[in-house]
Write an enzyme that holds these catalytic residues in place. Structure first.
Site, PDB file in Angstrom:
ATOM      1  N   ARG A 183     -25.505  26.893 -16.302  1.00 34.31           N
ATOM      2  CA  ARG A 183     -26.383  27.159 -17.446  1.00 34.31           C
ATOM      3  C   ARG A 183     -26.078  26.254 -18.625  1.00 34.31           C
ATOM      4  O   ARG A 183     -26.971  25.650 -19.207  1.00 34.31           O
ATOM      5  CB  ARG A 183     -26.236  28.624 -17.873  1.00 34.31           C
ATOM      6  CG  ARG A 183     -27.029  29.026 -19.090  1.00 34.31           C
ATOM      7  CD  ARG A 183     -26.690  30.450 -19.496  1.00 34.31           C
ATOM      8  NE  ARG A 183     -26.920  31.367 -18.400  1.00 34.31           N
ATOM      9  CZ  ARG A 183     -28.106  31.873 -18.103  1.00 34.31           C
ATOM     10  NH1 ARG A 183     -29.151  31.573 -18.849  1.00 34.31           N
ATOM     11  NH2 ARG A 183     -28.244  32.698 -17.089  1.00 34.31           N
ATOM     12  N   ASP A 240     -19.194  28.403 -11.890  1.00 32.56           N
ATOM     13  CA  ASP A 240     -19.619  27.456 -12.926  1.00 32.56           C
ATOM     14  C   ASP A 240     -18.463  26.627 -13.479  1.00 32.56           C
ATOM     15  O   ASP A 240     -18.688  25.624 -14.161  1.00 32.56           O
ATOM     16  CB  ASP A 240     -20.307  28.200 -14.076  1.00 32.56           C
ATOM     17  CG  ASP A 240     -21.638  28.796 -13.669  1.00 32.56           C
ATOM     18  OD1 ASP A 240     -22.272  28.249 -12.751  1.00 32.56           O
ATOM     19  OD2 ASP A 240     -22.047  29.810 -14.265  1.00 32.56           O
ATOM     20  N   TYR A 298     -28.150  31.570  -4.307  1.00 30.52           N
ATOM     21  CA  TYR A 298     -27.051  32.388  -3.827  1.00 30.52           C
ATOM     22  C   TYR A 298     -26.319  31.756  -2.637  1.00 30.52           C
ATOM     23  O   TYR A 298     -25.177  32.109  -2.346  1.00 30.52           O
ATOM     24  CB  TYR A 298     -27.545  33.773  -3.430  1.00 30.52           C
ATOM     25  CG  TYR A 298     -27.846  34.690  -4.595  1.00 30.52           C
ATOM     26  CD1 TYR A 298     -27.862  34.208  -5.904  1.00 30.52           C
ATOM     27  CD2 TYR A 298     -28.119  36.032  -4.398  1.00 30.52           C
ATOM     28  CE1 TYR A 298     -28.133  35.046  -6.966  1.00 30.52           C
ATOM     29  CE2 TYR A 298     -28.396  36.885  -5.455  1.00 30.52           C
ATOM     30  CZ  TYR A 298     -28.405  36.376  -6.743  1.00 30.52           C
ATOM     31  OH  TYR A 298     -28.673  37.208  -7.802  1.00 30.52           O
TER      32      TYR A 298
END
Length: 419
Positions: free
Chosen positions: A192, A144, A297
Site C-alpha cells: 500500500r 509488506d 491472496y
C-alpha cells in the site's frame, strides 16, 4: 518479570493479513513455552486474533496433537484464525482485563504487522494503567516488509520468492508469444505505502532485457507520460514488456491510482486494482495487446515455495519473544538484525514496541535505479538472501498436505461479551 512465584499463563494470537509462515511463528512460541513449564503454566491460543480474547474463544495449546504441531511449520494462513480489529472502546478494554484476570494471564504474545503492533502496545499500556502484572511482546510478521527496526519481516521472504519466481516464469511465457500475441504483461502485487514486494520482483531479472522491465512503487510518483514512453521503448527494444506494480502507486498529487473509496477497520483506504488501470492506459495509448494478473491472496498463501530463510526467521522470532518475556522485557518486538549480507548472518533483538507501532519502513531510493524502474545492486544485495533456500511442505497425492485445524475451546469463565 512477574513477581509471583507460581507459573503464570500466557495468551498467543495471530492478527492481520496472514503469511506463508505465520504458523511457524506460532510453533516457535509453543515450543519455547513448553521448555519453561516452571515459568509459564498454560498457553492459550485465541481464535481470530484479539476478537478471540474478547469473546473468550481460547484453545489450550496442550491439546494440540503432534500432527497439528508439525503442520504449523508447513502450512500457510492462520491456524487459529486472524482478524483486523482496532481496540477503541472502553468495554473492550474492560473485557480484556476481566479475561486476563479470569485465566491468570501473565504473558501476551501478539503475532502481526504494524496495526497489530499498535494493538499489542495498547494491551501493554492497558495492563500498566490497571495495575496488571502482564508482559506483552510483539511477534512480527507482514508480507509488506514495512515494519521498522527489523531487517525484514517474517512472511516477506517467501512472498518475495513467489513473486520473483512468478515474474520469471510469466516472462518466459510472454517472450514466447510476443511476436503474435501479448506485448505487455502487468502484475499487481501487495504494497500500500511501500514497494518492497514489487522491488523484490527485480531478482528475476538476469540483465536489462529480462523481466521485470519496469517496477512501479509507491515511493516514486507515477508519471503517465514517462511510463508510457518506457513501455513503448521496451517493446521496441525487447519485443515485449513486463511490469510489476505495487497496489499503492500514486500520482504526483499523492492520490492512489486505484482507490475504491472504501476503508478497512483501521481506516486505511481500500484499493480497487491498479493492474487493470495500467492495462487500459497502455492499450489506449499504444494499442498493444495487454494481459494483467493480480496474485492477491495467492502470494501470501504460497507456502509451497517458501523461503527456507524466511521459515527459519519466523520460528526464531516466536521463540525469542518468549525468551524476552521471561527476561522481563515488556512492550518490545522480536526484531531481526542483519549482521552481514554475504554470507547472510542475523540475530534476534528486542526493540521498543513504541518505536514500531503506527510507523512504516519504506523502500530506500537507492534500491532502484535513477529512472526508478529497475533493481540496483544495493537492492539485490538486500533482497537476495531473504529468498534463499527451499522448505517444501509434505505432499499427499500430488497436493500439499491439508492440515486438521479442528480444536476444542477451553471452558469459559466469563459471561458472553457485549460491546
Amino acid at each position: 518479570m512477574s513477581t509471583s512465584t507460581r507459573p503464570r499463563n500466557a495468551l498467543y494470537a495471530q492478527s492481520g493479513g496472514v503469511t506463508p509462515v505465520i504458523n511457524a511463528s506460532a510453533w516457535g512460541v509453543i515450543d519455547a513455552v513448553r521448555q519453561h513449564p516452571e515459568r509459564i503454566g498454560s498457553l492459550f491460543l485465541a481464535r481470530n486474533g484479539i476478537l478471540g480474547a474478547l469473546n473468550e474463544a481460547l484453545i489450550d495449546a496442550a491439546t494440540l496433537t503432534d500432527a497439528q504441531l508439525a503442520s504449523l511449520k508447513t502450512t500457510p494462513a492462520g491456524a487459529f484464525g486472524s482478524c483486523r480489529h482496532k481496540l477503541k472502546k472502553d468495554a473492550e478494554f474492560d473485557r480484556l482485563v476481566a479475561l486476563f484476570e479470569a485465566h491468570d494471564i501473565g504473558y501476551f504474545f501478539y503475532n502481526g504487522g504494524g496495526d497489530s503492533a499498535d494493538t499489542c502496545l495498547k494491551v501493554a499500556e492497558l495492563a500498566r494503567s490497571r495495575g496488571l502484572d502482564l508482559t506483552a511482546v510483539h511477534v512480527p510478521k507482514t508480507i509488506d516488509n514495512d515494519l521498522p527496526l527489523t531487517d525484514c519481516s517474517p512472511g516477506f521472504g517467501s512472498v518475495a520468492k513467489y513473486i520473483a519466481t512468478s515474474v520469471r516464469e510469466a516472462g518466459l511465457d510472454i517472450a514466447s508469444m510476443a511476436p503474435t500475441s501479448t506485448k505487455v504483461f502487468i502484475m499487481e502485487v501487495m504494497g500500500r505505502h511501500a514497494g518492497w514486494t514489487a522491488a523484490a520482483a527485480g531478482l528475476a531479472a538476469a540483465n536489462a532485457d529480462t523481466p521485470p522491465h519496469l517496477i512501479l512503487v509507491p515511493e516514486i510518483a507515477f508519471d503517465e507520460a514517462r511510463f508510457i514512453a518506457a513501455v513503448s521503448q521496451t517493446v521496441e527494444r525487447v519485443g515485449y514488456c513486463v511490469v510489476v506494480a505495487s497496489e499503492g502507486i500514486r500520482d504526483g498529487e499523492g492520490r492512489f491510482l486505484a482507490e475504491s473509496g472504501a476503508t478497512d477497520a483501521f481506516g486505511h483506504a481500500q484499493l480497487g486494482g491498479v493492474a487493470p488501470v495500467l492495462a487500459n492506459l497502455v492499450k489506449a495509448k499504444l494499442g498493444a495487446k495487454v494481459h494483467w494478473a493480480v496474485p492477491d491472496y495467492l502470494q501470501r498463501a504460497s507456502r509451497h515455495i517458501a523461503s527456507a530463510t524466511d521459515l527459519e526467521q519466523a520460528i526464531a522470532v516466536g521463540q525469542a519473544a518468549v525468551g524476552f518475556a521471561l527476561e522481563g522485557k515488556r512492550s518490545v518486538m522480536a526484531a531481526i538484525v542483519r549482521d552481514q549480507a554475504t554470507p547472510y548472518r542475523w540475530h534476534i533483538a528486542a526493540v521498543p514496541l513504541a518505536d514500531v507501532a503506527n510507523r512504516e519502513k519504506t523502500l530506500p531510493r537507492d534500491y532502484l535505479d535513477a529512472e526508478g524502474y529497475r533493481l540496483t545492486e544495493a537492492g539485490r544485495e538486500y533482497f537476495a538472501p531473504l529468498i534463499r533456500g527451499e522448505a517444501f511442505p509434505p505432499f499427499v497425492d500430488g497436493m500439499p498436505a491439508l492440515p486438521d485445524w479442528r480444536f476444542d475451546n477451553v471452558t469459559k469463565r466469563l459471561v458472553p461479551f457485549k460491546d
